[in-house]
Design an enzyme around this catalytic site. Structure first.
Site, short mmCIF file in Angstrom:
data_model
loop_
_atom_site.label_atom_id
_atom_site.label_comp_id
_atom_site.label_asym_id
_atom_site.label_seq_id
_atom_site.Cartn_x
_atom_site.Cartn_y
_atom_site.Cartn_z
N ASN A 131 -10.15 -1.03 -2.22
CA ASN A 131 -8.74 -0.75 -1.92
C ASN A 131 -7.90 -1.31 -3.07
O ASN A 131 -7.87 -2.52 -3.28
CB ASN A 131 -8.40 -1.42 -0.58
CG ASN A 131 -6.96 -1.27 -0.16
OD1 ASN A 131 -6.07 -1.10 -0.98
ND2 ASN A 131 -6.73 -1.36 1.14
N CYS B 140 0.82 -1.23 0.00
CA CYS B 140 0.00 0.00 0.00
C CYS B 140 0.85 1.27 0.00
O CYS B 140 0.39 2.32 -0.43
CB CYS B 140 -0.93 0.00 1.21
SG CYS B 140 -1.95 -1.47 1.26
N HIS C 155 -3.87 6.81 1.18
CA HIS C 155 -4.09 5.49 0.57
C HIS C 155 -5.50 5.06 0.96
O HIS C 155 -5.89 5.16 2.12
CB HIS C 155 -3.05 4.51 1.10
CG HIS C 155 -3.47 3.09 0.96
ND1 HIS C 155 -3.88 2.55 -0.26
CD2 HIS C 155 -3.59 2.08 1.87
CE1 HIS C 155 -4.22 1.29 -0.07
NE2 HIS C 155 -4.05 0.98 1.20
N1 ACO Z 1 -19.14 -10.22 5.47
C1 ACO Z 1 -19.83 -10.58 6.57
N2 ACO Z 1 -19.24 -10.92 7.74
C2 ACO Z 1 -17.90 -10.89 7.78
C3 ACO Z 1 -17.13 -10.51 6.66
C4 ACO Z 1 -17.79 -10.18 5.48
N3 ACO Z 1 -17.14 -9.81 4.36
N4 ACO Z 1 -15.83 -10.58 7.02
C5 ACO Z 1 -15.78 -10.97 8.30
N5 ACO Z 1 -17.03 -11.16 8.76
C6 ACO Z 1 -17.44 -11.58 10.08
C7 ACO Z 1 -16.39 -12.40 10.78
O1 ACO Z 1 -16.51 -13.75 10.43
C8 ACO Z 1 -16.74 -12.17 12.23
O2 ACO Z 1 -17.84 -12.97 12.57
P1 ACO Z 1 -17.94 -13.64 14.02
O3 ACO Z 1 -17.98 -12.50 14.99
O4 ACO Z 1 -19.23 -14.40 13.93
O5 ACO Z 1 -16.73 -14.49 14.15
C9 ACO Z 1 -17.20 -10.72 12.25
O6 ACO Z 1 -17.58 -10.40 10.89
C10 ACO Z 1 -16.13 -9.76 12.70
O7 ACO Z 1 -14.91 -10.13 12.04
P2 ACO Z 1 -13.60 -9.27 12.17
O8 ACO Z 1 -12.55 -9.82 11.29
O9 ACO Z 1 -13.32 -9.07 13.62
O10 ACO Z 1 -14.15 -7.96 11.51
P3 ACO Z 1 -13.89 -6.49 11.90
O11 ACO Z 1 -15.03 -5.96 12.61
O12 ACO Z 1 -12.56 -6.31 12.49
O13 ACO Z 1 -13.86 -5.85 10.45
C11 ACO Z 1 -12.21 -5.15 8.88
C12 ACO Z 1 -12.94 -6.33 9.50
C13 ACO Z 1 -13.20 -4.32 8.10
C14 ACO Z 1 -11.16 -5.68 7.96
C15 ACO Z 1 -11.62 -4.34 10.04
O14 ACO Z 1 -10.85 -5.14 10.88
C16 ACO Z 1 -10.81 -3.22 9.56
O15 ACO Z 1 -11.32 -2.20 9.19
N6 ACO Z 1 -9.49 -3.40 9.60
C17 ACO Z 1 -8.55 -2.45 9.08
C18 ACO Z 1 -7.73 -3.14 8.08
C19 ACO Z 1 -8.05 -2.73 6.68
O16 ACO Z 1 -8.89 -1.96 6.37
N7 ACO Z 1 -7.28 -3.25 5.83
C20 ACO Z 1 -7.37 -2.87 4.47
C21 ACO Z 1 -6.30 -3.46 3.73
S1 ACO Z 1 -4.75 -3.19 4.41
C22 ACO Z 1 -4.28 -1.67 4.00
O17 ACO Z 1 -4.61 -1.18 2.97
C23 ACO Z 1 -3.45 -0.97 4.96
#
Ligand code: ACO
Length: 357
Positions: free
Chosen positions: A314, A114, A284
């Site tokens: 992204n 990224c 980004h």
């Molecule tokens: N659709 C539906 N449910 C989902 C999905 C999906 N696509 N993905 C995960 N879930 C579920 C999981 O299975 C989990 O269910 P459970 O509680 O029954 O086990 C629940 O949602 C929560 O999962 P987490 O992985 O804890 O999800 P979180 O709330 O953390 O959200 C996310 C995930 C959006 C990636 C978040 O962690 C985030 O914003 N992270 C920042 C990282 C990021 O944005 N990275 C981008 C790429 S890296 C970069 O560019 C720097």
């Protein structure tokens, strides 16, 4: 010393629009979940057989080169940033050189995910400043749609990413009278960082040559244990979906919202500016929630932060040049404006560039 200016900018995104609802065909997800957590409404996926990371880079480059008023044969150095190259090797730079029938110039590939575009821009800036090159093509491009796990197993990662490319032509600003003045057009400064302590938090381990070396050291329960990891590629690796990216989303979020503001302030402080001097921050496009957090932390107005992740997802190394190009095409960037590009991603690496347009 010379100062580098962006003499031409271009972007390319595939025609194929994939909405959040379209993804429901492959995995258990919902439009609500994706929009609420990431802000993404849709993304573009490349044509499976006719488009590659390089060909998208070529399309963006054609526009950037035309806008710079030069031809592909005038380019004297290529820097290509991507994490989804056409081949494991050679890199996309040489494929672009061939596709655009450029001279036998240098071609460098950058693997900083990224942060790739800002790293690439910084390298190009140094070559321009020293007078070594006069027309450097800097490209960021990704074809993520070929390398993600679209089953429910991979949904926390696969819903975030999209395909596309952006490119700029960097040239020396011959009109600069005082390169030390931060009111002259061009790249004012760049700032690059890395910390490999958490390299495995956002990574694609396989295929690779690690032979499980880092598993022992990091003791990560889910990191490629067993026979699958001690080969470059194996059936077990594929059966266990170890050939796809892994991400600990909450852990990435935590560091991203710390490093983005830090590296933006570093760029402003280094040149005696304040956040109020910024016309536009182009972060980004990692996740809309991350950008909103950064905006609040830096107390920036809505019109000071550019976001287009809603439309493209992204696009990793392509996200900043795509956003910069779109902001410029929309008339949101004018001559004399102070612009900050800021990136954070896998590695971790993070970086910023301050530009006077
Ligand atoms: N659709 C539906 N449910 C989902 C999905 C999906 N696509 N993905 C995960 N879930 C579920 C999981 O299975 C989990 O269910 P459970 O509680 O029954 O086990 C629940 O949602 C929560 O999962 P987490 O992985 O804890 O999800 P979180 O709330 O953390 O959200 C996310 C995930 C959006 C990636 C978040 O962690 C985030 O914003 N992270 C920042 C990282 C990021 O944005 N990275 C981008 C790429 S890296 C970069 O560019 C720097």
């Amino acid at each position: 010393m010379l100062r580098s200016i962006i003499a031409g900018i271009g972007m390319y995104v595939p025609e194929n629009i994939v909405t959040n609802n379209d993804l429901k065909k492959y995995m258990d997800t919902s439009d609500e979940w994706i929009q609420e957590r990431t802000g993404i409404k849709e993304r573009r996926f490349a044509d499976r057989t006719n488009e590659t990371t390089t060909t998208m880079g070529v399309e963006a480059s054609k526009i950037a080169i035309k806008r710079a008023g030069i031809t592909p044969q005038d380019i004297d150095f290529i820097i290509f940033a991507t994490l989804s190259p056409d081949y494991y090797f050679p890199g996309c730079g040489v494929l672009l050189q061939r596709a655009m029938q450029m001279n036998c110039i240098g071609a460098l590939d950058v693997r900083n995910q990224c942060s790739g575009f800002v790293y690439a821009l910084s390298v190009a800036d140094q070559f321009i400043k020293t007078g070594m090159y006069k027309n450097i093509l800097v490209v960021g491009a990704e074809k993520h749609s070929f390398g993600l796990d679209f089953s429910t197993r991979g949904r926390n990662v696969s819903v975030i990413f999209g395909d596309g490319a952006g490119a700029v032509v960097l040239q020396p600003n011959e009109a600069v009278h005082d390169p030390s003045s931060n009111s002259e057009s061009g790249i004012v400064s760049t700032h690059l960082h890395s910390d490999g302590a958490n390299a495995e938090i956002l990574a694609m381990y396989n295929p690779g040559t690690h032979a499980n070396h880092w598993v022992k050291e990091k003791k990560l329960a889910d990191f490629n244990e067993g026979e699958a990891g001690d080969m470059f590629m194996s059936h077990a690796m594929i059966d266990n979906a170890q050939n796809f990216p892994n991400m600990d989303g909450p852990a990435v979020f935590k560091v991203a919202v710390e490093k983005f503001p830090e590296v933006i302030i570093e760029a402003l402080n280094a040149n005696g500016f304040q956040t109020s001097d910024l016309k536009l921050l182009i972060p980004h496009q990692a996740n809309l929630r991350i950008s909103q957090f950064v905006q609040r932390k830096l107390r920036l107005r809505d019109d000071q932060v550019y976001s287009n992740i809603q439309k493209y997802g992204n696009t990793t190394a392509a996200s900043i040049p795509i956003a910069l190009c779109e902001a410029w095409e929309e008339g949101k960037i004018k001559e004399g404006d102070l612009i900050c590009l800021a990136a954070f991603g896998s590695g971790f690496t993070w970086a910023s560039a301050l530009l006077r347009w």
